[in-house]
Design a protein around this motif. Sequence first.
Motif, short mmCIF file in Angstrom:
data_model
loop_
_atom_site.label_atom_id
_atom_site.label_comp_id
_atom_site.label_asym_id
_atom_site.label_seq_id
_atom_site.Cartn_x
_atom_site.Cartn_y
_atom_site.Cartn_z
N ALA A 99 -4.41 0.51 5.96
CA ALA A 99 -4.64 -0.67 5.14
C ALA A 99 -3.60 -1.74 5.45
O ALA A 99 -3.93 -2.94 5.55
N GLY A 103 -14.67 -2.51 1.45
CA GLY A 103 -13.99 -2.14 0.22
C GLY A 103 -12.92 -3.13 -0.19
O GLY A 103 -12.80 -4.22 0.39
N ARG A 104 -12.09 -2.74 -1.16
CA ARG A 104 -10.98 -3.58 -1.61
C ARG A 104 -9.88 -2.67 -2.16
O ARG A 104 -10.12 -1.50 -2.45
N PRO A 105 -8.66 -3.20 -2.32
CA PRO A 105 -7.54 -2.36 -2.73
C PRO A 105 -7.70 -1.75 -4.12
O PRO A 105 -8.26 -2.36 -5.03
N THR A 127 -4.54 1.87 -1.71
CA THR A 127 -5.11 1.59 -0.40
C THR A 127 -6.45 0.89 -0.60
O THR A 127 -6.82 0.55 -1.73
N TYR A 128 -7.17 0.67 0.48
CA TYR A 128 -8.53 0.13 0.37
C TYR A 128 -9.48 1.24 -0.02
O TYR A 128 -9.44 2.34 0.54
N SER A 180 -14.16 1.64 4.33
CA SER A 180 -13.34 1.09 3.24
C SER A 180 -12.74 -0.27 3.58
O SER A 180 -12.67 -1.16 2.73
N LEU A 181 -12.25 -0.42 4.81
CA LEU A 181 -11.63 -1.69 5.20
C LEU A 181 -12.68 -2.76 5.44
O LEU A 181 -12.43 -3.95 5.21
N PHE A 202 0.82 -1.21 0.00
CA PHE A 202 0.00 0.00 0.00
C PHE A 202 0.87 1.27 0.00
O PHE A 202 2.04 1.23 0.33
N HIS A 243 -4.14 -3.26 8.91
CA HIS A 243 -5.27 -4.18 8.80
C HIS A 243 -4.82 -5.53 8.24
O HIS A 243 -5.17 -6.59 8.78
N GLU A 244 -4.04 -5.50 7.16
CA GLU A 244 -3.64 -6.75 6.51
C GLU A 244 -2.68 -7.58 7.35
O GLU A 244 -2.73 -8.81 7.32
#
Length: 410
Positions: free
Chosen positions: A326, A286-288, A296-297, A282-283, A22, A329-330
């Motif tokens: 992002a 959403g998606r990247p 980002t997401y 978004s997180l 990201f 989170h991952e």
Amino acid sequence: MANDLFNSFMTGPDETGRFGKFGGRFVSETLMPLILSLEDEYEKAKTDDSFWAEMNDLWTNYVGRPSPMYFAERLTAHLGGAQIYMKRDELNHTGAHKINNVLGQIILARRMGKTRIIAETGAGQHGVATATVCAKFGLKCVVYMGAHDVERQAPNVFRMRLLGAEVIPVTSGRGTLKDAMNDALRDWVTNVRDTFYCIGTVAGPHPYPAMVRDFQAIIGKEAKAQLEEQIGRLPDTLIAAIGGGSNAMGLFFPFLDDKEVEIIGVEAGGKGVNAKMEHCASLTGGRPGVLHGNRTYLLQDDDGQILEGFSISAGLDYPGIGPEHAWLHEIGRAKYVAITDAEALEAFQLCCEQEGIIPALEPSHALAHVMKIAPDLPKDHVICMNMCGRGDKDIFTVAKALGFEMNTGA
């Protein structure tokens, strides 16, 4: 001594400005020289004692830092369970955390010889902070603000104009923060010689996400020292609201290496995280993808087109999130949840009634999650949430949502 926030943390971006996959720098050729010049100036400032001496003087004598660490005794008793502490950044000059970062960016702009400052704003707090610092230093200020946000954040629009800023309503899209950022970037491309773009959150092309985070990290640095002094240890849980995520990243960053501290970011769930995207989580939903110069997401459709999010909070109404969030989170270092408009409104009212503090709608989302988890936690569990903004800007929005008719006529 130069500021010591850069010496030990696990999360600095690599040389390409990436946090894992990201971040990065997705900008036009026209902007690349400006971005590289800004990066060079900031790299020099990070180890320049005179830069941090000026910052610390202004944080102390202009902003009013350190902001207090407040034990919310009545709210703690009302909810039962965990002890609730609030980092009171709404007591800063201009009423939010935004000025922490604006000061740093505008000092850099002056060092670079820039005389015109542009900014984007959603809830108006970043715009007010930018207009405030421009007034202090005698710089021209232009603020892009979505037309929808101009309407629902009228008090902050008036403040910006009082401070000498030109506020430009943006009518494209849904007239919110995303659209304001689009127009600010267009302005920057057109006026590269004298203009500095003061970004309000931990997003955008590198070095903005890391630079804004570093300036906002004063929040977490103070919180850490204050809690050590008041309770003799670190908190068990940190909680902060997230749009782009600057107040949250500011609180979280100095604690990232403290693995025993749980970190929770709270996104805007709007009307609920659903297929209609009536939210800005978004997180969560959403998606990247790539937007505004970084990966980002994002909220997007199957073809990668950015969707219009929704939130009662103008400051959280953004279809993306800062790239460092992002990444966190991952890798699982932070947990991210969504809070609906209805839950945030309930928290807004409870905070007023129990603590005599009128919060902005942004930290009301964080407080709503505190309300969810505190009752089931042990009484020696300590939660620290960031009260990142005051609520005077939101009283008309809240009154309308609660069905209260306000007569503003003479």
